[in-house]
Design a protein around this motif. Structure first.
Motif, PDB file in Angstrom:
ATOM      1  N   MET A  45      -5.385 -82.326 -21.350  1.00 55.07           N
ATOM      2  CA  MET A  45      -5.818 -83.835 -21.696  1.00 55.07           C
ATOM      3  C   MET A  45      -4.454 -84.392 -22.610  1.00 55.07           C
ATOM      4  SD  MET A  45      -8.842 -84.097 -20.825  1.00 55.07           S
ATOM      5  CE  MET A  45      -9.454 -85.693 -21.519  1.00 55.07           C
ATOM      6  N   GLU A  46      -3.257 -84.031 -22.015  1.00 54.69           N
ATOM      7  CA  GLU A  46      -2.211 -84.421 -22.892  1.00 54.69           C
ATOM      8  C   GLU A  46      -1.908 -85.924 -22.438  1.00 54.69           C
ATOM      9  OE1 GLU A  46       2.751 -83.291 -22.862  1.00 54.69           O
ATOM     10  OE2 GLU A  46       1.675 -83.116 -21.136  1.00 54.69           O
ATOM     11  N   TRP A  48      -4.069 -88.261 -22.209  1.00 53.68           N
ATOM     12  CA  TRP A  48      -4.950 -88.988 -23.009  1.00 53.68           C
ATOM     13  C   TRP A  48      -4.634 -88.905 -24.476  1.00 53.68           C
ATOM     14  CZ3 TRP A  48      -9.623 -91.473 -21.591  1.00 53.68           C
ATOM     15  CH2 TRP A  48      -9.835 -91.674 -20.133  1.00 53.68           C
ATOM     16  N   ARG A  49      -4.068 -87.629 -25.012  1.00 47.13           N
ATOM     17  CA  ARG A  49      -3.647 -87.646 -26.324  1.00 47.13           C
ATOM     18  C   ARG A  49      -2.497 -88.426 -26.844  1.00 47.13           C
ATOM     19  NH1 ARG A  49      -1.689 -83.395 -27.563  1.00 47.13           N
ATOM     20  NH2 ARG A  49      -1.576 -82.117 -25.473  1.00 47.13           N
ATOM     21  N   THR A  50      -1.644 -88.517 -25.723  1.00 44.58           N
ATOM     22  CA  THR A  50      -0.364 -89.103 -26.130  1.00 44.58           C
ATOM     23  C   THR A  50      -0.056 -90.598 -25.690  1.00 44.58           C
ATOM     24  OG1 THR A  50       0.700 -88.200 -23.948  1.00 44.58           O
ATOM     25  CG2 THR A  50       0.851 -86.937 -26.153  1.00 44.58           C
ATOM     26  N   ASP A  54      -5.140 -95.506 -30.271  1.00 40.35           N
ATOM     27  CA  ASP A  54      -6.194 -95.087 -31.192  1.00 40.35           C
ATOM     28  C   ASP A  54      -7.126 -96.295 -31.294  1.00 40.35           C
ATOM     29  OD1 ASP A  54      -4.674 -92.975 -32.080  1.00 40.35           O
ATOM     30  OD2 ASP A  54      -3.858 -93.917 -33.704  1.00 40.35           O
ATOM     31  N   GLU A  97     -11.163 -90.461 -28.576  1.00 41.08           N
ATOM     32  CA  GLU A  97     -11.105 -89.118 -29.188  1.00 41.08           C
ATOM     33  C   GLU A  97     -12.108 -88.295 -29.217  1.00 41.08           C
ATOM     34  OE1 GLU A  97      -9.067 -92.502 -31.514  1.00 41.08           O
ATOM     35  OE2 GLU A  97     -11.018 -92.228 -30.885  1.00 41.08           O
ATOM     36  N   ILE A 100     -11.525 -86.984 -25.301  1.00 42.26           N
ATOM     37  CA  ILE A 100     -10.309 -86.059 -25.422  1.00 42.26           C
ATOM     38  C   ILE A 100     -11.077 -84.515 -25.773  1.00 42.26           C
ATOM     39  CG2 ILE A 100      -8.188 -85.316 -26.661  1.00 42.26           C
ATOM     40  CD1 ILE A 100      -7.363 -88.160 -26.726  1.00 42.26           C
ATOM     41  N   ARG A 104     -11.184 -81.038 -23.789  1.00 38.21           N
ATOM     42  CA  ARG A 104     -10.838 -79.648 -24.402  1.00 38.21           C
ATOM     43  C   ARG A 104     -11.742 -78.798 -24.341  1.00 38.21           C
ATOM     44  NH1 ARG A 104      -7.345 -81.716 -29.631  1.00 38.21           N
ATOM     45  NH2 ARG A 104      -5.169 -81.672 -28.439  1.00 38.21           N
TER      46      ARG A 104
END
Length: 202
Positions: A45-46, A48-50, A54, A97, A100, A104
């Protein structure tokens, strides 16, 4: 029936999946179910995280936001139930969030052997593909699935300088702040892998 994927000679891997987001994870899950030897590279999920803001909410509704898997028990609804969350309908906006965290959770259960290293190069080689990892390891694969997300291909149109023909109501005008903001907002509303058709071998 799984199609021929370039052979499995000595040192040759049938499939490499580059990327461990929703599409890469779904592809790997289906390949594993078909007993196709696969290596998956990337941080889960890189993108999506980066690369997601937010506070963003998914555009897709909950029933269309599950990562595809060959068996039941891995839908977004299953993830919520496993965490003790109540059922939600399609009016529920999914926070990025939460999605994500779902990705995971899916990865840990269906694709636990993700190799958290980057792929440096993919090229044609030996009737298949040569894959070079950041570690320097070289792999020959019959097929490579590129599922690294859109971040490497991002493009922002350069704004033109204002002219006499530019008015606040012109689409794409630098003076049209509200409409530009709306377009930017739509660009950041991402849609994950749908369950309507499963990726992988058919």
């Amino acid at each position: 029936m799984v199609p021929e994927l370039g052979g499995t000679g000595h040192g040759r891997l049938p499939v490499v999946v580059v990327g461990a987001g929703p599409y890469g994870l779904a592809t790997a899950a289906w390949l594993a179910a078909a007993d196709v030897t696969t290596r998956v590279f990337g941080e889960p999920m890189e993108s999506w995280r980066t690369h997601m803001p937010d506070g963003m909410f998914l555009k897709s509704v909950p029933t269309a936001s599950s990562i595809s898997a060959p068996e039941g028990g891995h839908r977004f609804a299953d993830f919520r139930a496993a965490r003790g969350g109540p059922p939600v309908g399609d009016t529920y906006p999914i926070p990025v969030e939460e999605f994500i965290a779902y990705g995971r959770w899916f990865q840990e259960r269906r694709v636990p052997d993700v190799e958290r290293t980057a792929v440096r190069d993919v090229r044609a080689a030996d009737g298949g593909f040569g894959v070079t990892l950041d570690s320097g390891e070289e792999i020959i694969a019959g097929a490579v699935v590129m599922a690294g997300g859109l971040a490497p291909y991002a493009y922002s149109r350069r704004a033109s300088p204002p002219t006499r023909a530019t008015t606040p109501t012109s689409p794409g005008s630098p003076a049209d702040g509200s409409r530009s903001s709306a377009r930017a907002s739509r660009r950041w509303r991402a849609r994950p892998c749908s369950t309507s058709r499963a990726p992988g071998p058919r």
